[in-house]
Enzyme design. Structure first.
Site, PDB file in Angstrom:
ATOM      1  N   LYS A   1       0.837  -1.212   0.000  1.00  0.00           N
ATOM      2  CA  LYS A   1       0.000   0.000   0.000  1.00  0.00           C
ATOM      3  C   LYS A   1       0.871   1.261   0.000  1.00  0.00           C
ATOM      4  CE  LYS A   1      -3.106   3.060   0.790  1.00  0.00           C
ATOM      5  NZ  LYS A   1      -4.206   3.420  -0.041  1.00  0.00           N
TER       6      LYS A   1
ATOM      7  N   CYS B   1      -3.411  10.868   0.947  1.00  0.00           N
ATOM      8  CA  CYS B   1      -2.694   9.603   0.721  1.00  0.00           C
ATOM      9  C   CYS B   1      -1.272   9.837   0.227  1.00  0.00           C
ATOM     10  CB  CYS B   1      -3.462   8.773  -0.288  1.00  0.00           C
ATOM     11  SG  CYS B   1      -5.203   8.679   0.100  1.00  0.00           S
TER      12      CYS B   1
HETATM   13  N1  SAJ Z   1      -0.730  14.603  -9.164  1.00  0.00           N
HETATM   14  C1  SAJ Z   1       0.135  15.336  -9.959  1.00  0.00           C
HETATM   15  N2  SAJ Z   1       0.604  14.770 -11.115  1.00  0.00           N
HETATM   16  C2  SAJ Z   1       0.235  13.508 -11.509  1.00  0.00           C
HETATM   17  C3  SAJ Z   1      -0.648  12.773 -10.697  1.00  0.00           C
HETATM   18  C4  SAJ Z   1      -1.110  13.342  -9.519  1.00  0.00           C
HETATM   19  O1  SAJ Z   1       0.502  16.468  -9.632  1.00  0.00           O
HETATM   20  O2  SAJ Z   1       0.702  13.073 -12.568  1.00  0.00           O
HETATM   21  C5  SAJ Z   1      -1.239  15.172  -7.904  1.00  0.00           C
HETATM   22  C6  SAJ Z   1      -2.760  15.371  -7.916  1.00  0.00           C
HETATM   23  O3  SAJ Z   1      -3.112  16.577  -8.506  1.00  0.00           O
HETATM   24  C7  SAJ Z   1      -3.075  15.321  -6.426  1.00  0.00           C
HETATM   25  C8  SAJ Z   1      -2.068  14.313  -5.901  1.00  0.00           C
HETATM   26  O4  SAJ Z   1      -1.034  14.236  -6.868  1.00  0.00           O
HETATM   27  O5  SAJ Z   1      -2.860  16.567  -5.804  1.00  0.00           O
HETATM   28  C9  SAJ Z   1      -2.633  12.920  -5.640  1.00  0.00           C
HETATM   29  O6  SAJ Z   1      -3.604  12.586  -6.608  1.00  0.00           O
HETATM   30  P1  SAJ Z   1      -3.775  11.133  -7.257  1.00  0.00           P
HETATM   31  O7  SAJ Z   1      -4.925  11.170  -8.178  1.00  0.00           O
HETATM   32  O8  SAJ Z   1      -2.499  10.667  -7.839  1.00  0.00           O
HETATM   33  O9  SAJ Z   1      -4.043  10.172  -6.010  1.00  0.00           O
HETATM   34  P2  SAJ Z   1      -5.054  10.196  -4.762  1.00  0.00           P
HETATM   35  O10 SAJ Z   1      -4.293  10.740  -3.581  1.00  0.00           O
HETATM   36  O11 SAJ Z   1      -6.337  10.833  -5.077  1.00  0.00           O
HETATM   37  O12 SAJ Z   1      -5.289   8.624  -4.568  1.00  0.00           O
HETATM   38  C10 SAJ Z   1      -4.154   7.781  -4.368  1.00  0.00           C
HETATM   39  C11 SAJ Z   1      -4.263   6.577  -5.322  1.00  0.00           C
HETATM   40  N3  SAJ Z   1      -3.013   5.836  -5.334  1.00  0.00           N
HETATM   41  C12 SAJ Z   1      -2.392   5.490  -6.477  1.00  0.00           C
HETATM   42  O13 SAJ Z   1      -2.802   5.794  -7.569  1.00  0.00           O
HETATM   43  C13 SAJ Z   1      -1.147   4.684  -6.337  1.00  0.00           C
HETATM   44  C14 SAJ Z   1      -5.410   5.680  -4.886  1.00  0.00           C
HETATM   45  O14 SAJ Z   1      -5.463   4.507  -5.695  1.00  0.00           O
HETATM   46  C15 SAJ Z   1      -5.243   5.291  -3.412  1.00  0.00           C
HETATM   47  O15 SAJ Z   1      -6.297   4.461  -2.955  1.00  0.00           O
HETATM   48  C16 SAJ Z   1      -5.252   6.573  -2.591  1.00  0.00           C
HETATM   49  O16 SAJ Z   1      -4.136   7.366  -3.021  1.00  0.00           O
HETATM   50  C17 SAJ Z   1      -5.141   6.200  -1.134  1.00  0.00           C
HETATM   51  O17 SAJ Z   1      -6.182   6.201  -0.440  1.00  0.00           O
HETATM   52  O18 SAJ Z   1      -4.062   5.812  -0.697  1.00  0.00           O
END
Ligand code: SAJ
Length: 433
Positions: free
Chosen positions: A213, A267
């Protein structure tokens, strides 16, 4: 999903937040008798009225159906059950430079379960936890009730990996890692999740599942940091980082992430600390990634300050304060850090976010947010923003300046209506096509 016929098994879910409530509603709709437990009075009351305190597509309908069927009830205290599922928050405690994981909620939840634990029960931990939590904290606390983990009761760590905004779909369709205290516990937990999980279920030990995780979110944080760092280098080189990343990703083995205003949410910006706090010397790349991503809101604020130089009493409209697009969650949102930075530099800020209504009623008022504004600053890529009409906004703004930190807006359209369009990490463009 309609409510299925009753299964004679009672599940007690501790923690009715972003994970606990969706899981409770799915299990109740699968036919289980579900008792949801939370310490917040208003929340328990809301759920028992068939309402929800979280905006997540599909959640309200399911909770309403589950409550009306009688399969889901919320209370303040746990009761004897066949399965106890713990989904309480595991926040960070920050003191100066020291960061520690606060397992107080997990500890309290386990202690509340212990007096009700009976032979043959299954206890599942879903809260994101440092590796070793099930074996070293949860099982010993439960054993204080006199029963033995692995022989008298089953215990497993089952990480939740749903993406906020797609929780209800991913809860069912994602594959699932189950880490057992022992193999029998893993199989027992698998039998439960089989009732609603359509993805593959993979069994392992608890410590591995706990680390899986964390590693998933660390992977994402480090890769976003890489994208952010590359974008800064591109800026210096006068290269459009977004275009460079698009082209690099045409390679079959390259998957660069997107740069942006920073990493938020409960997360990805939090989970690396579960490892860094315990293994600081071994977590060099993780710490650096955190630092790079944490600097992004300051970089955005400085860009805006530069653009507004010389303007008396400047006003900026922040478009989107959620931590990413199409959700209402502002936890650890980089946009709120940009807001603090700008306010700290004496800039008047207004917020326009049709998803985040909890901050103030004004956040959904387009005219109030943009009138006499000197700069529209897009921080979360909500779909609504793509359909805004710049001609109308331009009429009420004092200056037609737009800053896009997510490469979300259609540049030509905004420029057509007299806006100066600034894309974060664009560099000095060279159109060589
Ligand atoms: N972000 C970027 N660039 C990217 C991707 C994301 O700047 O290329 C930023 C987003 O804008 C945001 C942050 O990162 O601020 C996180 O967003 P996200 O969509 O990547 O992830 P979360 O936090 O919404 O959800 C994550 C997910 N984990 C993964 O994809 C490995 C989700 O599957 C998990 O269940 C969740 O964390 C969790 O609960 O841990």
């Amino acid at each position: 999903m309609s409510v299925k016929k009753t299964i004679k098994q009672k599940i007690c879910i501790l923690g009715l937040g972003y994970i606990g409530l969706p899981t409770a509603s799915v299990l109740a709709s699968s036919g289980f008798q579900v008792l949801g437990v939370d310490c917040k009075h208003t929340l328990v009351d809301t759920i028992n009225r068939g309402l929800v305190h979280i905006h997540e597509p599909g959640l309200h309908t399911l909770v309403q159906a589950a409550v009306h069927s009688g399969n889901l009830v919320a209370r303040f205290e746990p009761e004897p059950a066949d399965v106890f599922l713990i989904a309480v928050p595991t926040p960070l405690r920050k003191e100066g430079d020291r960061v520690e994981v606060d397992l107080g909620n997990v500890e309290a939840a386990v202690k509340a379960v212990t007096p009700h634990l009976q032979k043959g029960n299954l206890v599942i931990l879903e809260s994101t936890s440092p590796p070793g939590t099930l074996e070293d904290l949860v099982a010993p606390l439960l054993e204080q009730g006199g029963l033995k983990a692995g022989s008298d009761f089953y215990a497993a760590y089952c990480p939740e990996r749903v993406l906020p905004g797609r929780t209800m779909k991913e809860l069912i369709e994602n594959n699932r890692i189950i880490g057992g205290y022992d193999p029998a516990s893993a199989r027992k937990a698998e039998a439960l999740y089989r009732h609603f999980v359509e993805g593959e279920i993979i069994l392992t030990d608890a410590r591995t599942a706990e680390m899986v995780k964390l590693a998933e979110n660390i992977y994402r944080d480090v890769n976003v940091a890489l994208a952010n760092e590359l974008s800064t280098i591109c800026e210096k080189l006068g290269i459009n980082a977004w275009e460079m990343i698009r082209l690099a990703n045409l390679h079959p083995r390259v998957h660069l992430h997107q740069p942006g205003p920073g990493v938020g949410g409960h997360c990805i910006s939090v989970d690396p600390w579960f490892v860094i706090s315990r293994y600081p010397d071994e977590s060099r790349m993780l710490s650096l990634a955190r630092r790079i991503n944490d600097e992004r809101p300051v970089i955005v604020a400085e860009l805006v300050v530069r653009l507004l130089e010389g303007i008396p009493d400047p006003v900026v409209t922040l478009m989107g304060v959620a931590y990413k697009g199409n959700i209402d969650d502002t936890r650890e949102s980089p946009a709120l850090r940009v807001l603090d930075e700008l306010r700290g530099r004496g800039i008047t800020c207004r917020i326009y976010d049709p998803h985040v209504l909890a901050l103030s009623e004004e956040t959904n008022n387009l005219a109030a947010a943009f009138s006499s504004s000197d700069c529209a600053l897009l921080l979360a890529d909500h779909d609504e923003f793509r359909y805004l009409y710049p001609r109308e906004l331009g009429k009420i703004m004092r200056r037609r300046v737009v800053v896009d930190t997510r490469s979300c807006l259609e540049r030509a359209l905004w420029e057509e209506h007299g806006f100066t369009y600034h894309l974060l990490a664009l560099g000095l463009e060279r159109d060589c096509r």
